[in-house]
Write an enzyme that holds these catalytic residues in place. Sequence first.
Site, PDB file in Angstrom:
ATOM      1  N   ASP A  72      40.635  -1.909  23.520  1.00 47.85           N
ATOM      2  CA  ASP A  72      40.121  -3.203  23.053  1.00 47.85           C
ATOM      3  C   ASP A  72      41.245  -3.989  22.385  1.00 47.85           C
ATOM      4  O   ASP A  72      42.206  -3.401  21.891  1.00 47.85           O
ATOM      5  CB  ASP A  72      39.013  -2.996  22.002  1.00 47.85           C
ATOM      6  CG  ASP A  72      37.679  -2.586  22.617  1.00 47.85           C
ATOM      7  OD1 ASP A  72      37.512  -2.673  23.845  1.00 47.85           O
ATOM      8  OD2 ASP A  72      36.788  -2.184  21.834  1.00 47.85           O
TER       9      ASP A  72
ATOM     10  N   ARG B  55      40.723  -6.602  30.986  1.00 44.15           N
ATOM     11  CA  ARG B  55      39.404  -7.178  30.696  1.00 44.15           C
ATOM     12  C   ARG B  55      39.699  -8.525  30.033  1.00 44.15           C
ATOM     13  O   ARG B  55      40.378  -8.562  29.007  1.00 44.15           O
ATOM     14  CB  ARG B  55      38.609  -6.307  29.732  1.00 44.15           C
ATOM     15  CG  ARG B  55      37.330  -7.027  29.231  1.00 44.15           C
ATOM     16  CD  ARG B  55      36.801  -6.459  27.920  1.00 44.15           C
ATOM     17  NE  ARG B  55      36.349  -5.092  28.078  1.00 44.15           N
ATOM     18  CZ  ARG B  55      36.348  -4.203  27.083  1.00 44.15           C
ATOM     19  NH1 ARG B  55      36.781  -4.558  25.871  1.00 44.15           N
ATOM     20  NH2 ARG B  55      35.949  -2.961  27.282  1.00 44.15           N
TER      21      ARG B  55
HETATM   22  P1  FDA Z   1      30.339 -17.967  24.329  1.00 44.05           P
HETATM   23  O1  FDA Z   1      30.589 -17.434  22.954  1.00 44.05           O
HETATM   24  O2  FDA Z   1      30.793 -19.331  24.663  1.00 44.05           O
HETATM   25  O3  FDA Z   1      28.815 -17.811  24.649  1.00 44.05           O
HETATM   26  C1  FDA Z   1      28.233 -18.249  25.861  1.00 44.05           C
HETATM   27  C2  FDA Z   1      26.747 -17.948  25.832  1.00 44.05           C
HETATM   28  O4  FDA Z   1      26.553 -16.538  25.856  1.00 44.05           O
HETATM   29  C3  FDA Z   1      26.038 -18.400  24.553  1.00 44.05           C
HETATM   30  O5  FDA Z   1      25.602 -19.724  24.653  1.00 44.05           O
HETATM   31  C4  FDA Z   1      24.889 -17.420  24.467  1.00 44.05           C
HETATM   32  O6  FDA Z   1      23.865 -17.782  25.343  1.00 44.05           O
HETATM   33  C5  FDA Z   1      25.500 -16.143  24.990  1.00 44.05           C
HETATM   34  N1  FDA Z   1      26.045 -15.300  23.918  1.00 44.05           N
HETATM   35  C6  FDA Z   1      27.346 -15.099  23.615  1.00 44.05           C
HETATM   36  N2  FDA Z   1      27.467 -14.231  22.598  1.00 44.05           N
HETATM   37  C7  FDA Z   1      26.231 -13.906  22.235  1.00 44.05           C
HETATM   38  C8  FDA Z   1      25.696 -13.046  21.232  1.00 44.05           C
HETATM   39  N3  FDA Z   1      26.461 -12.367  20.392  1.00 44.05           N
HETATM   40  N4  FDA Z   1      24.348 -12.952  21.165  1.00 44.05           N
HETATM   41  C9  FDA Z   1      23.541 -13.617  22.004  1.00 44.05           C
HETATM   42  N5  FDA Z   1      23.990 -14.450  22.967  1.00 44.05           N
HETATM   43  C10 FDA Z   1      25.312 -14.577  23.078  1.00 44.05           C
HETATM   44  N6  FDA Z   1      36.578  -9.779  21.906  1.00 44.05           N
HETATM   45  C11 FDA Z   1      37.798  -9.421  21.428  1.00 44.05           C
HETATM   46  O7  FDA Z   1      38.399 -10.176  20.667  1.00 44.05           O
HETATM   47  N7  FDA Z   1      38.349  -8.216  21.796  1.00 44.05           N
HETATM   48  C12 FDA Z   1      37.740  -7.365  22.670  1.00 44.05           C
HETATM   49  O8  FDA Z   1      38.280  -6.313  22.979  1.00 44.05           O
HETATM   50  C13 FDA Z   1      36.475  -7.751  23.194  1.00 44.05           C
HETATM   51  N8  FDA Z   1      35.793  -6.959  24.081  1.00 44.05           N
HETATM   52  C14 FDA Z   1      34.664  -7.441  24.692  1.00 44.05           C
HETATM   53  C15 FDA Z   1      34.037  -6.704  25.699  1.00 44.05           C
HETATM   54  C16 FDA Z   1      32.944  -7.224  26.376  1.00 44.05           C
HETATM   55  C17 FDA Z   1      32.336  -6.444  27.483  1.00 44.05           C
HETATM   56  C18 FDA Z   1      32.441  -8.514  26.024  1.00 44.05           C
HETATM   57  C19 FDA Z   1      31.299  -9.125  26.774  1.00 44.05           C
HETATM   58  C20 FDA Z   1      33.017  -9.217  25.013  1.00 44.05           C
HETATM   59  C21 FDA Z   1      34.111  -8.690  24.326  1.00 44.05           C
HETATM   60  N9  FDA Z   1      34.690  -9.393  23.271  1.00 44.05           N
HETATM   61  C22 FDA Z   1      35.917  -8.973  22.787  1.00 44.05           C
HETATM   62  C23 FDA Z   1      33.965 -10.541  22.641  1.00 44.05           C
HETATM   63  C24 FDA Z   1      34.375 -11.862  23.236  1.00 44.05           C
HETATM   64  O9  FDA Z   1      35.690 -12.175  22.855  1.00 44.05           O
HETATM   65  C25 FDA Z   1      33.432 -12.996  22.798  1.00 44.05           C
HETATM   66  O10 FDA Z   1      33.465 -13.103  21.411  1.00 44.05           O
HETATM   67  C26 FDA Z   1      32.001 -12.808  23.239  1.00 44.05           C
HETATM   68  O11 FDA Z   1      31.912 -12.260  24.517  1.00 44.05           O
HETATM   69  C27 FDA Z   1      31.262 -14.187  23.271  1.00 44.05           C
HETATM   70  O12 FDA Z   1      31.871 -15.022  24.198  1.00 44.05           O
HETATM   71  P2  FDA Z   1      31.218 -15.478  25.592  1.00 44.05           P
HETATM   72  O13 FDA Z   1      32.277 -15.349  26.636  1.00 44.05           O
HETATM   73  O14 FDA Z   1      29.995 -14.728  25.870  1.00 44.05           O
HETATM   74  O15 FDA Z   1      31.004 -17.030  25.442  1.00 44.05           O
END
Ligand code: FDA
Length: 308
Positions: A132, A185
């Site tokens: 990560d 990732r």
């Molecule tokens: P964004 O935050 O723009 O959200 C888009 C939409 O997704 C929102 O409108 C909502 O509908 C939904 N959504 C997003 N987060 C949600 C939540 N918590 N609860 C409910 N709905 C939600 N970060 C990092 O810094 N280091 C890492 O190693 C990782 N590893 C990682 C693994 C995996 C499998 C995922 C999915 C994410 C990570 N992350 C991470 C976290 C990542 O950086 C980010 O903070 C979250 O995925 C939220 O970003 P989105 O891309 O979903 O978009």
Amino acid sequence: MPLMRSAFIALSHNKTLRHIAERSRIGVRLSSRFIAGMEIDDALRVAEARNKEGMAVTLDSLGESVTSEREAHQAAEVYHRLLDALAERKLNANISVKLTQMGLGLSPELAETIAESLAQHAQSAGNFVRIDMEDSSLTQVTLDIVRRLHARPGLRGVIGIVIQAYLYRSQADVEQLIADDIRVRLCKGAYNEPAEVAFPRKADVDSNFIRLSCMLLDSPIFHGLATHDETMIAEAKSFASQHGIDRSRFEFQMLYGVRRDLQRQLVRDGYNVRVYVPFGQEWYPYFMRRLAERPANVLFIAKNMLRQ
Ligand code: FDA
């Protein structure tokens, strides 16, 4: 909203709140929205259930920033047990590891030695270790460790990394990682970062996510696009179909408890989906970062609690 985001991320570092929350029954109940449970068996149960739904899994034994070498080795031991259990039960799941949990804050050599032993174990079990990505003060050291381990005999392809689209440096990092043949990732990034290193505007983070997704999809390596953002997902799908990139050549990754509807839809549409499943007692910082991403989760969780 960005204020709320910063406030939750700041709270994620609060030791007193963490101490109280992680020991309280109500805290454990609240966190169950995003955390599989407190024990390895809870994580394995969730992994098995996701596998039955056609999804792969990556398991995160919660914990970060250990303060002694003994704690780092104990944390690694949980992952060794997991690797054995996954092989025994033939589950489609790998592991996600934070280097600060493996002692990076104490000594980079310690974290590298522990990560190497996990990668060797994964290699002999036919599995994979994802490192990560944490805050930007650790980006370079994390990249260096992953690159060195990937170059060790027998470990090529067994270890991968995470790149955060909010960092300005990420495009150059992605180019280098593709050249090195290292699995990535891609995520947007979950920490509070200053404007000197990260795009302050969400629109710029999103554009960069799309740009980096296209670079990754275009490479011959199997990568993961980690997002719940439907626009990001639609862009990736459309780039893949326009460029004749088969669905088997990449995967979408999402967090346990977030957008299960979307996870299932992607599986129905024939895409690979991997769910990130965290478990363990040290859930507080992870949980607070999930609230930071969507402050409306606080209301959602509160409503569910009242209904019970
Ligand atoms: P964004 O935050 O723009 O959200 C888009 C939409 O997704 C929102 O409108 C909502 O509908 C939904 N959504 C997003 N987060 C949600 C939540 N918590 N609860 C409910 N709905 C939600 N970060 C990092 O810094 N280091 C890492 O190693 C990782 N590893 C990682 C693994 C995996 C499998 C995922 C999915 C994410 C990570 N992350 C991470 C976290 C990542 O950086 C980010 O903070 C979250 O995925 C939220 O970003 P989105 O891309 O979903 O978009």
